[in-house]
Design a protein around this motif. Structure first.
Motif, PDB file in Angstrom:
ATOM      1  N   THR A  20      21.864-130.885 -44.434  1.00 49.18           N
ATOM      2  CA  THR A  20      20.410-130.849 -44.459  1.00 49.18           C
ATOM      3  C   THR A  20      19.876-131.196 -43.081  1.00 49.18           C
ATOM      4  OG1 THR A  20      20.452-131.553 -46.778  1.00 49.18           O
ATOM      5  CG2 THR A  20      18.361-131.752 -45.624  1.00 49.18           C
ATOM      6  N   ASP A  21      19.002-130.355 -42.559  1.00 52.31           N
ATOM      7  CA  ASP A  21      18.447-130.618 -41.227  1.00 52.31           C
ATOM      8  C   ASP A  21      17.290-131.610 -41.311  1.00 52.31           C
ATOM      9  OD1 ASP A  21      16.179-129.156 -42.029  1.00 52.31           O
ATOM     10  OD2 ASP A  21      16.726-127.376 -40.888  1.00 52.31           O
ATOM     11  N   GLU A  22      16.715-131.934 -40.158  1.00 52.91           N
ATOM     12  CA  GLU A  22      15.646-132.930 -40.096  1.00 52.91           C
ATOM     13  C   GLU A  22      14.376-132.497 -40.820  1.00 52.91           C
ATOM     14  OE1 GLU A  22      15.330-130.135 -36.752  1.00 52.91           O
ATOM     15  OE2 GLU A  22      16.962-131.417 -37.389  1.00 52.91           O
ATOM     16  N   LYS A  23      14.240-131.208 -41.104  1.00 55.84           N
ATOM     17  CA  LYS A  23      13.077-130.691 -41.828  1.00 55.84           C
ATOM     18  C   LYS A  23      13.331-130.619 -43.335  1.00 55.84           C
ATOM     19  CE  LYS A  23      11.578-128.000 -37.886  1.00 55.84           C
ATOM     20  NZ  LYS A  23      11.387-126.660 -37.335  1.00 55.84           N
ATOM     21  N   GLY A  24      14.539-130.979 -43.752  1.00 54.27           N
ATOM     22  CA  GLY A  24      14.880-130.962 -45.162  1.00 54.27           C
ATOM     23  C   GLY A  24      15.453-129.647 -45.661  1.00 54.27           C
ATOM     24  N   ALA A  25      15.679-128.702 -44.758  1.00 55.19           N
ATOM     25  CA  ALA A  25      16.244-127.403 -45.151  1.00 55.19           C
ATOM     26  C   ALA A  25      17.749-127.545 -45.358  1.00 55.19           C
ATOM     27  CB  ALA A  25      15.957-126.355 -44.083  1.00 55.19           C
ATOM     28  N   GLY A  26      18.255-126.894 -46.380  1.00 53.93           N
ATOM     29  CA  GLY A  26      19.679-126.931 -46.685  1.00 53.93           C
ATOM     30  C   GLY A  26      20.437-125.791 -46.023  1.00 53.93           C
ATOM     31  N   TRP A  27      21.635-126.106 -45.535  1.00 53.69           N
ATOM     32  CA  TRP A  27      22.488-125.125 -44.852  1.00 53.69           C
ATOM     33  C   TRP A  27      23.878-125.194 -45.454  1.00 53.69           C
ATOM     34  CZ3 TRP A  27      20.476-122.318 -40.638  1.00 53.69           C
ATOM     35  CH2 TRP A  27      19.212-122.717 -40.209  1.00 53.69           C
ATOM     36  N   LEU A  28      24.485-124.059 -45.709  1.00 57.47           N
ATOM     37  CA  LEU A  28      25.876-123.969 -46.124  1.00 57.47           C
ATOM     38  C   LEU A  28      26.743-124.212 -44.894  1.00 57.47           C
ATOM     39  CD1 LEU A  28      28.093-123.095 -48.184  1.00 57.47           C
ATOM     40  CD2 LEU A  28      27.717-120.755 -47.373  1.00 57.47           C
ATOM     41  N   CYS A  29      27.803-124.996 -45.041  1.00 54.75           N
ATOM     42  CA  CYS A  29      28.702-125.267 -43.916  1.00 54.75           C
ATOM     43  C   CYS A  29      29.881-124.292 -43.936  1.00 54.75           C
ATOM     44  CB  CYS A  29      29.236-126.692 -43.982  1.00 54.75           C
ATOM     45  SG  CYS A  29      27.961-127.931 -43.717  1.00 54.75           S
ATOM     46  N   ALA A  30      30.237-123.820 -42.756  1.00 56.43           N
ATOM     47  CA  ALA A  30      31.393-122.932 -42.601  1.00 56.43           C
ATOM     48  C   ALA A  30      32.095-123.283 -41.304  1.00 56.43           C
ATOM     49  CB  ALA A  30      30.955-121.468 -42.587  1.00 56.43           C
ATOM     50  N   ARG A  31      33.410-123.069 -41.293  1.00 58.74           N
ATOM     51  CA  ARG A  31      34.227-123.318 -40.117  1.00 58.74           C
ATOM     52  C   ARG A  31      35.100-122.100 -39.865  1.00 58.74           C
ATOM     53  NH1 ARG A  31      33.279-127.014 -43.296  1.00 58.74           N
ATOM     54  NH2 ARG A  31      34.940-126.675 -44.769  1.00 58.74           N
ATOM     55  N   VAL A  32      35.221-121.727 -38.593  1.00 60.42           N
ATOM     56  CA  VAL A  32      36.090-120.615 -38.224  1.00 60.42           C
ATOM     57  C   VAL A  32      36.968-121.032 -37.051  1.00 60.42           C
ATOM     58  CG1 VAL A  32      34.557-118.790 -39.075  1.00 60.42           C
ATOM     59  CG2 VAL A  32      34.345-119.562 -36.711  1.00 60.42           C
ATOM     60  N   ARG A  33      38.149-120.441 -36.973  1.00 59.11           N
ATOM     61  CA  ARG A  33      39.061-120.733 -35.861  1.00 59.11           C
ATOM     62  C   ARG A  33      38.608-120.077 -34.564  1.00 59.11           C
ATOM     63  NH1 ARG A  33      44.301-119.124 -39.182  1.00 59.11           N
ATOM     64  NH2 ARG A  33      42.869-117.418 -39.443  1.00 59.11           N
ATOM     65  N   ALA A  34      37.873-119.017 -34.662  1.00 58.73           N
ATOM     66  CA  ALA A  34      37.434-118.273 -33.481  1.00 58.73           C
ATOM     67  C   ALA A  34      36.561-119.143 -32.574  1.00 58.73           C
ATOM     68  CB  ALA A  34      36.654-117.034 -33.910  1.00 58.73           C
ATOM     69  N   VAL A  35      36.658-118.859 -31.297  1.00 57.56           N
ATOM     70  CA  VAL A  35      35.863-119.588 -30.307  1.00 57.56           C
ATOM     71  C   VAL A  35      34.488-118.934 -30.162  1.00 57.56           C
ATOM     72  CG1 VAL A  35      37.863-120.436 -29.040  1.00 57.56           C
ATOM     73  CG2 VAL A  35      36.866-118.236 -28.422  1.00 57.56           C
ATOM     74  N   PRO A  36      33.499-119.713 -29.722  1.00 63.29           N
ATOM     75  CA  PRO A  36      32.139-119.160 -29.593  1.00 63.29           C
ATOM     76  C   PRO A  36      31.944-118.401 -28.279  1.00 63.29           C
ATOM     77  CG  PRO A  36      32.119-121.481 -29.075  1.00 63.29           C
ATOM     78  CD  PRO A  36      33.532-121.144 -29.499  1.00 63.29           C
ATOM     79  N   GLU A  37      32.730-117.370 -28.082  1.00 61.13           N
ATOM     80  CA  GLU A  37      32.627-116.551 -26.880  1.00 61.13           C
ATOM     81  C   GLU A  37      32.475-115.087 -27.270  1.00 61.13           C
ATOM     82  OE1 GLU A  37      36.214-117.229 -24.722  1.00 61.13           O
ATOM     83  OE2 GLU A  37      35.666-119.261 -24.136  1.00 61.13           O
ATOM     84  N   LYS A  38      31.518-114.425 -26.654  1.00 61.03           N
ATOM     85  CA  LYS A  38      31.313-112.983 -26.838  1.00 61.03           C
ATOM     86  C   LYS A  38      31.184-112.591 -28.311  1.00 61.03           C
ATOM     87  CE  LYS A  38      33.768-112.006 -22.597  1.00 61.03           C
ATOM     88  NZ  LYS A  38      34.884-111.355 -21.959  1.00 61.03           N
ATOM     89  N   GLY A  39      30.571-113.453 -29.129  1.00 61.13           N
ATOM     90  CA  GLY A  39      30.324-113.141 -30.524  1.00 61.13           C
ATOM     91  C   GLY A  39      31.526-113.254 -31.441  1.00 61.13           C
ATOM     92  N   ARG A  40      32.630-113.787 -30.937  1.00 64.64           N
ATOM     93  CA  ARG A  40      33.847-113.883 -31.767  1.00 64.64           C
ATOM     94  C   ARG A  40      33.643-114.771 -32.993  1.00 64.64           C
ATOM     95  NH1 ARG A  40      36.809-114.360 -26.451  1.00 64.64           N
ATOM     96  NH2 ARG A  40      37.606-112.262 -26.086  1.00 64.64           N
ATOM     97  N   ALA A  41      32.991-115.914 -32.812  1.00 65.85           N
ATOM     98  CA  ALA A  41      32.771-116.822 -33.944  1.00 65.85           C
ATOM     99  C   ALA A  41      31.834-116.183 -34.970  1.00 65.85           C
ATOM    100  CB  ALA A  41      32.225-118.158 -33.467  1.00 65.85           C
ATOM    101  N   ASN A  42      30.809-115.483 -34.501  1.00 63.75           N
ATOM    102  CA  ASN A  42      29.887-114.802 -35.418  1.00 63.75           C
ATOM    103  C   ASN A  42      30.615-113.723 -36.221  1.00 63.75           C
ATOM    104  OD1 ASN A  42      27.749-116.363 -34.524  1.00 63.75           O
ATOM    105  ND2 ASN A  42      27.158-114.888 -32.959  1.00 63.75           N
ATOM    106  N   SER A  43      31.450-112.953 -35.554  1.00 63.89           N
ATOM    107  CA  SER A  43      32.222-111.910 -36.244  1.00 63.89           C
ATOM    108  C   SER A  43      33.182-112.520 -37.251  1.00 63.89           C
ATOM    109  CB  SER A  43      33.002-111.068 -35.235  1.00 63.89           C
ATOM    110  OG  SER A  43      32.122-110.364 -34.402  1.00 63.89           O
ATOM    111  N   ALA A  44      33.808-113.636 -36.876  1.00 63.87           N
ATOM    112  CA  ALA A  44      34.731-114.310 -37.793  1.00 63.87           C
ATOM    113  C   ALA A  44      33.992-114.847 -39.007  1.00 63.87           C
ATOM    114  CB  ALA A  44      35.460-115.434 -37.064  1.00 63.87           C
ATOM    115  N   LEU A  45      32.777-115.362 -38.802  1.00 58.45           N
ATOM    116  CA  LEU A  45      31.974-115.859 -39.925  1.00 58.45           C
ATOM    117  C   LEU A  45      31.638-114.725 -40.885  1.00 58.45           C
ATOM    118  CD1 LEU A  45      30.254-117.938 -41.438  1.00 58.45           C
ATOM    119  CD2 LEU A  45      28.390-117.417 -39.838  1.00 58.45           C
ATOM    120  N   ILE A  46      31.215-113.605 -40.351  1.00 62.20           N
ATOM    121  CA  ILE A  46      30.874-112.458 -41.200  1.00 62.20           C
ATOM    122  C   ILE A  46      32.100-111.977 -41.966  1.00 62.20           C
ATOM    123  CG2 ILE A  46      30.165-110.029 -41.146  1.00 62.20           C
ATOM    124  CD1 ILE A  46      28.165-110.884 -38.903  1.00 62.20           C
TER     125      ILE A  46
END
Length: 96
Positions: A20-46
């Motif tokens: 939950t963020d400071e505004k009270g909004a809820g977020w699902l947590c996810a973890r990926v092995r990919a690094v946050p470079e050139k969209g790799r982590a975003n692609s891995a999440l999808i």
């Protein structure tokens, strides 16, 4: 629309838990092995979400958060399976 807090560079790919963020909004947590470079982590999440939801990768779109750990994803054509998708996501949020 799905709100996800992503942790890139994790030891394993996983979905579960909520944040939950400071505004009270809820977020699902996810973890990926990919690094946050050139969209790799975003692609891995999808890819992770598509596999877990049994949904086409092409129907999961990153709406915002390209370079931020807080992401908003749109699941296209999800209206006909809203109850199933909501149930799966609720289970993930409850998981620790």
């Amino acid at each position: 629309m799905l709100a996800v807090r992503l942790t890139p560079g994790a030891a394993k790919d996983a979905i579960g838990g909520g944040w939950t963020d400071e505004k009270g909004a809820g977020w699902l947590c996810a973890r990926v092995r990919a690094v946050p470079e050139k969209g790799r982590a975003n692609s891995a999440l999808i890819a992770l979400l598509a596999k877990a939801l049994d949904w086409p990768k092409s129907a999961i779109l990153l709406e915002s958060g390209d370079t931020n750990r807080l992401k908003r994803l749109r699941i296209r054509d999800g209206a006909h399976a809203a109850a199933r998708l909501t149930a799966i996501i609720d289970i993930w949020v409850q998981a620790t």
